[in-house]
Every structure is written in C-alpha cells, then in structure tokens.
Design a protein around this motif. Sequence first.
Motif, PDB file in Angstrom:
ATOM      1  N   ARG A  18       0.816  -1.273   0.080  1.00  0.00           N
ATOM      2  CA  ARG A  18       0.027   0.265  -0.133  1.00  0.00           C
ATOM      3  C   ARG A  18       0.473   1.010   0.298  1.00  0.00           C
ATOM      4  N   TYR A  19       0.660   1.989  -1.227  1.00  0.00           N
ATOM      5  CA  TYR A  19       1.108   3.671  -0.724  1.00  0.00           C
ATOM      6  C   TYR A  19      -0.413   5.188  -1.009  1.00  0.00           C
ATOM      7  N   LEU A  20       1.119   5.501  -0.180  1.00  0.00           N
ATOM      8  CA  LEU A  20       0.685   6.986  -0.453  1.00  0.00           C
ATOM      9  C   LEU A  20       1.141   8.347  -1.224  1.00  0.00           C
ATOM     10  N   VAL A  21       0.533   8.275  -2.003  1.00  0.00           N
ATOM     11  CA  VAL A  21       1.385   9.872  -3.050  1.00  0.00           C
ATOM     12  C   VAL A  21       0.523  11.128  -2.736  1.00  0.00           C
ATOM     13  N   THR A  22       1.255  12.418  -2.484  1.00  0.00           N
ATOM     14  CA  THR A  22       0.669  13.550  -2.599  1.00  0.00           C
ATOM     15  C   THR A  22       1.019  13.998  -3.602  1.00  0.00           C
ATOM     16  N   GLY A  23      -0.063  14.781  -4.328  1.00  0.00           N
ATOM     17  CA  GLY A  23      -0.173  15.414  -5.887  1.00  0.00           C
ATOM     18  C   GLY A  23      -0.297  14.414  -6.792  1.00  0.00           C
ATOM     19  N   SER A  24      -1.512  13.707  -6.283  1.00  0.00           N
ATOM     20  CA  SER A  24      -1.191  12.234  -7.634  1.00  0.00           C
ATOM     21  C   SER A  24      -2.391  12.916  -8.981  1.00  0.00           C
ATOM     22  N   ASN A  25      -2.934  13.896  -8.664  1.00  0.00           N
ATOM     23  CA  ASN A  25      -4.299  14.165  -9.975  1.00  0.00           C
ATOM     24  C   ASN A  25      -2.714  14.923 -11.530  1.00  0.00           C
ATOM     25  N   ALA A  26      -1.132  15.103 -10.736  1.00  0.00           N
ATOM     26  CA  ALA A  26      -0.949  15.408 -12.310  1.00  0.00           C
ATOM     27  C   ALA A  26       0.649  15.217 -12.889  1.00  0.00           C
ATOM     28  N   GLY A  27       1.195  15.268 -13.192  1.00  0.00           N
ATOM     29  CA  GLY A  27       2.772  15.094 -13.204  1.00  0.00           C
ATOM     30  C   GLY A  27       3.323  14.064 -13.031  1.00  0.00           C
ATOM     31  N   LEU A  28       4.700  14.206 -12.071  1.00  0.00           N
ATOM     32  CA  LEU A  28       5.258  13.140 -11.421  1.00  0.00           C
ATOM     33  C   LEU A  28       4.564  12.293 -10.584  1.00  0.00           C
ATOM     34  N   GLY A  29       3.770  12.902  -9.505  1.00  0.00           N
ATOM     35  CA  GLY A  29       2.418  12.489  -8.804  1.00  0.00           C
ATOM     36  C   GLY A  29       1.618  11.449  -9.273  1.00  0.00           C
ATOM     37  N   PHE A  30       0.495  11.975 -10.921  1.00  0.00           N
ATOM     38  CA  PHE A  30      -0.165  11.044 -11.325  1.00  0.00           C
ATOM     39  C   PHE A  30       0.567   9.566 -11.870  1.00  0.00           C
ATOM     40  N   PHE A  31       2.225  10.356 -12.388  1.00  0.00           N
ATOM     41  CA  PHE A  31       2.928   8.822 -13.556  1.00  0.00           C
ATOM     42  C   PHE A  31       2.946   8.156 -12.583  1.00  0.00           C
ATOM     43  N   ALA A  32       3.511   8.287 -11.434  1.00  0.00           N
ATOM     44  CA  ALA A  32       4.025   7.398 -10.162  1.00  0.00           C
ATOM     45  C   ALA A  32       3.127   6.723  -9.424  1.00  0.00           C
ATOM     46  N   CYS A  33       1.671   7.216  -9.526  1.00  0.00           N
ATOM     47  CA  CYS A  33       0.347   6.655  -8.782  1.00  0.00           C
ATOM     48  C   CYS A  33       0.237   5.196 -10.060  1.00  0.00           C
ATOM     49  N   LEU A  34       0.409   5.779 -12.089  1.00  0.00           N
ATOM     50  CA  LEU A  34       0.232   5.122 -12.937  1.00  0.00           C
ATOM     51  C   LEU A  34       1.363   3.302 -11.938  1.00  0.00           C
ATOM     52  N   GLN A  35       2.117   4.288 -12.368  1.00  0.00           N
ATOM     53  CA  GLN A  35       3.349   2.975 -12.014  1.00  0.00           C
ATOM     54  C   GLN A  35       2.980   1.531 -11.209  1.00  0.00           C
ATOM     55  N   GLN A 237      14.065  22.312 -25.320  1.00  0.00           N
ATOM     56  CA  GLN A 237      14.811  22.090 -24.174  1.00  0.00           C
ATOM     57  C   GLN A 237      14.849  20.595 -24.498  1.00  0.00           C
ATOM     58  N   ALA A 238      15.035  19.849 -25.155  1.00  0.00           N
ATOM     59  CA  ALA A 238      15.161  18.224 -24.915  1.00  0.00           C
ATOM     60  C   ALA A 238      15.770  17.692 -24.907  1.00  0.00           C
ATOM     61  N   PRO A 239      17.488  17.929 -25.383  1.00  0.00           N
ATOM     62  CA  PRO A 239      18.774  17.030 -24.652  1.00  0.00           C
ATOM     63  C   PRO A 239      19.003  16.899 -23.262  1.00  0.00           C
ATOM     64  N   ILE A 240      18.700  18.006 -22.133  1.00  0.00           N
ATOM     65  CA  ILE A 240      18.330  18.198 -21.033  1.00  0.00           C
ATOM     66  C   ILE A 240      17.004  17.921 -20.461  1.00  0.00           C
ATOM     67  N   SER A 241      16.505  17.647 -20.681  1.00  0.00           N
ATOM     68  CA  SER A 241      14.944  17.463 -20.326  1.00  0.00           C
ATOM     69  C   SER A 241      14.324  16.406 -20.779  1.00  0.00           C
ATOM     70  N   GLN A 242      13.083  15.429 -19.888  1.00  0.00           N
ATOM     71  CA  GLN A 242      13.211  14.831 -20.053  1.00  0.00           C
ATOM     72  C   GLN A 242      10.620  14.770 -19.908  1.00  0.00           C
ATOM     73  N   SER A 243      10.286  13.439 -20.404  1.00  0.00           N
ATOM     74  CA  SER A 243       8.584  13.171 -19.739  1.00  0.00           C
ATOM     75  C   SER A 243       9.153  13.901 -18.138  1.00  0.00           C
ATOM     76  N   LYS A 244       7.079  13.704 -18.556  1.00  0.00           N
ATOM     77  CA  LYS A 244       7.165  13.790 -16.443  1.00  0.00           C
ATOM     78  C   LYS A 244       6.837  11.997 -16.022  1.00  0.00           C
ATOM     79  N   GLU A 245       6.745  11.371 -16.999  1.00  0.00           N
ATOM     80  CA  GLU A 245       6.579  10.311 -16.890  1.00  0.00           C
ATOM     81  C   GLU A 245       7.132   9.443 -16.945  1.00  0.00           C
ATOM     82  N   ARG A 246       8.744   9.742 -17.091  1.00  0.00           N
ATOM     83  CA  ARG A 246      10.030   9.462 -16.193  1.00  0.00           C
ATOM     84  C   ARG A 246      10.938  10.126 -15.610  1.00  0.00           C
ATOM     85  N   GLY A 247      10.728  11.361 -15.398  1.00  0.00           N
ATOM     86  CA  GLY A 247      11.089  11.825 -13.928  1.00  0.00           C
ATOM     87  C   GLY A 247      10.292  11.015 -12.918  1.00  0.00           C
TER      88      GLY A 247
END
Length: 317
Positions: A18-35, A237-247
């Motif tokens: 069981r895991y709790l994630v804060t800020g689950s509705n967008a960005g990294l938090g959403f993708f963390a929940c998905l993963q 900014q592609a060379p120095i950035s990534q998606s929030k999914e990878r974040g």
Amino acid sequence: MARDEWDPRKLPDLTGRRYLVTGSNAGLGFFACLQLAEAGAHVIMSARNPSRLSRARAAILAQVPDADLETLALDTSNLGSVRAAAATVRGRVGLHGVLLNAGIVHPPKTREVTLDGHELVIATNALGHYALAGALLPALAAALGRMVWLGSVSTMLFPWDPVDPELVNDYTPWRAYVQSKVATSALGFEADRRLRAASVPVASIVAHPGYSLGGRTRRIAGVSAPSRRKRFIGGLQAPISQSKERGAWAPIRALVDPDAEGGQFWGPARTYTGAPTLGKPSPVTTDPDVGARMWHYAEHATRTEWPYLKGKKLRLR
Ligand SMILES: NC(=O)c1ccc[n+]([C@@H]2O[C@H](COP(=O)([O-])OP(=O)(O)OC[C@H]3O[C@@H](n4cnc5c(N)ncnc54)[C@H](OP(=O)(O)O)[C@@H]3O)[C@@H](O)[C@H]2O)c1
C-alpha cells in the motif's frame, strides 16, 4: 535486485503493498500512481481538488482497468487537511510507503501566506509533508515502510537563506522554491538520522526527477494536455529534459526498490535525464546542522513532534 538490473518500465510485483502519493492528480505524482498501479499496488491517490483527483483516477483506470485505487482529499498547504487525511489513513493496516511529491513549482510572484500563517511555497512543499510523514509514522512502522521526499537539482545550483526560511524579508518566486526544496531535502535526511537513532524501522529517502517537463509529456485525457507552445519549448530543451513519466522513475525506485535504503539520494543517471540511479546530494541538504535547524523550524511551524523520537515506546501493530 542488482542495481544495474533495475527496469523502471517493469517494477517488481507490488501486489499486497500500500502506497500513498501526494499531488496525485498531475505531473510526477500522477505517473507515480500509474506505475505503482501497473505493478499491482494498492494506491492511495491524494490531491487537493476532488474533480482533478477523480479525473486522474479515471485516467489510470482507463490504462489499468483492474487498478487498486483509493482517493483521499489532501491539501499539503493546510495543516488541518493534512491531519484529517493522515487520520483517515492511519486507522487502517500498515502503509508500505508515502511519496511526498505535491509541490508548487511555479511560485506566486509576490509572497503569499497560508491559513496557518506560513509562506505558501515552503508550507506546501515542506511543512505539510513534514506533518504528514510524522502523522503516518505508526502506519509506516507497522509495515517497515519508507517515506520519499522530493528534492531538486536547484539546491545544488542556487544559494539559500538559512536564517529566514519563509523569506519574510526578501521574497522572490525562485528563492521561495529553492528555500522549500532545501528544507524538504534537509528534513528528509534529518528524518533518516532521527529514525535510525531511535531504531524506528522506517526509511527516509530523498529523490529528485531531474528536469521533467509537461511539454515533453504525453497527452492523457483529463490529466496532461500540453499546449503547442509548451511542446515547442519542451522540444527546444529536449537534450536536457525528459517527460514527467520518466521523472517519476527515480522517486518510484526510491519508494519500491528492495535495495534502496534510508539516507540515500536517488535521481536520473545524467542528473537531468536518464535511468534512476543513486546520486550525490548537495552538501547543504545533508549537513546535520542544517537538518537540525530545519527540524526545529518544522516542529515549531507545524506544532507537530514526530512520535517515537523522544523515547516514547514504539508499538508495532
Ligand atoms: N518537474 C521537475 O523538473 C521537478 C524538478 C525537481 C523537483 N520537482 C518536484 O517534483 C514534485 C512534482 O513536480 P511536478 O513537476 O510533477 O509538478 P506539477 O506537474 O506542477 O504537479 C504538482 C502536483 O502537486 C499538486 N499540488 C500543488 N499544491 C498542492 C497542495 N497545496 N496540496 C496538494 N497538492 C498540491 C498539484 O495539484 P494541483 O493540480 O491541485 O495544483 C499537482 O498534482 C514537486 O515537489 C517538485 O518540486 C520537479
């Protein structure tokens, strides 16, 4: 699992955890929940806005129909909301991890103060999470769990003000962000020192997502809809950035890799991008004097002391 064998696209089976994630509705938090959901975990998705939270839940179910999800109202800038949410979670069986992710990444131009009387950015990013993690400690200890705090490369690149954490005197949006991330990271490392000293079986780990942009992130109905302008800027900014999914990869590894340990700092292999790996935190965030100062500040600002750290007996359920 050996570190070089870690595949962020194929997590270990997390069924029954069981895991709790804060800020689950967008960005990294959403993708963390998905993963986490894809790996079979029970995920407590939390957010401050019920409609955005419900859209995020629906978006996960659209991709993982048998996802084991629960939703929870939680505004990290409001200590009453934090306490109410923690009380809801605490009454259940153990919690294997909490991802302290929610954050203001684009602070307001002028200084704002929360209902509790604190500068908004440090309250949202650091103080609410300090209070939440402390309130969840019994549930985390019951499951030998861990807490993961969201740090940032900004703490390595920019100075901070040790005397005025809430920037009463010299507020700028960027300074407020850096203050909040130094505080968050220092609290994460200080928590590890204090939990170890008190033999509390909970690991405190700091992770950062590199440089993860909405403009590099795939469109997901109800959750992520980067404009053409954002995509353009993301492309530049592609060379120095990534998606929030990878974040989300490094925070998730810190949360679920059986080999991860308290006091570690996880981030992308190439600092801003890449596979999740152990990193080197900025010295200010691991300085015990800074940690003690931040702890004292957080205790007073939230009027919250963590259980177990002052000789109170630890009772595992
Ligand atoms: N992206 C990066 O490159 C980067 C780099 C270093 C560190 N980080 C850290 O990673 C974390 C997530 O960043 P992100 O890029 O995913 O940001 P994001 O896309 O802006 O998402 C932020 C999340 O935090 C939530 N949030 C904001 N204020 C909140 C509050 N008072 N209570 C509860 N939730 C709140 C937002 O909800 P709402 O939709 O309701 O606002 C949203 O779900 C942050 O802690 C950030 O500092 C990000």
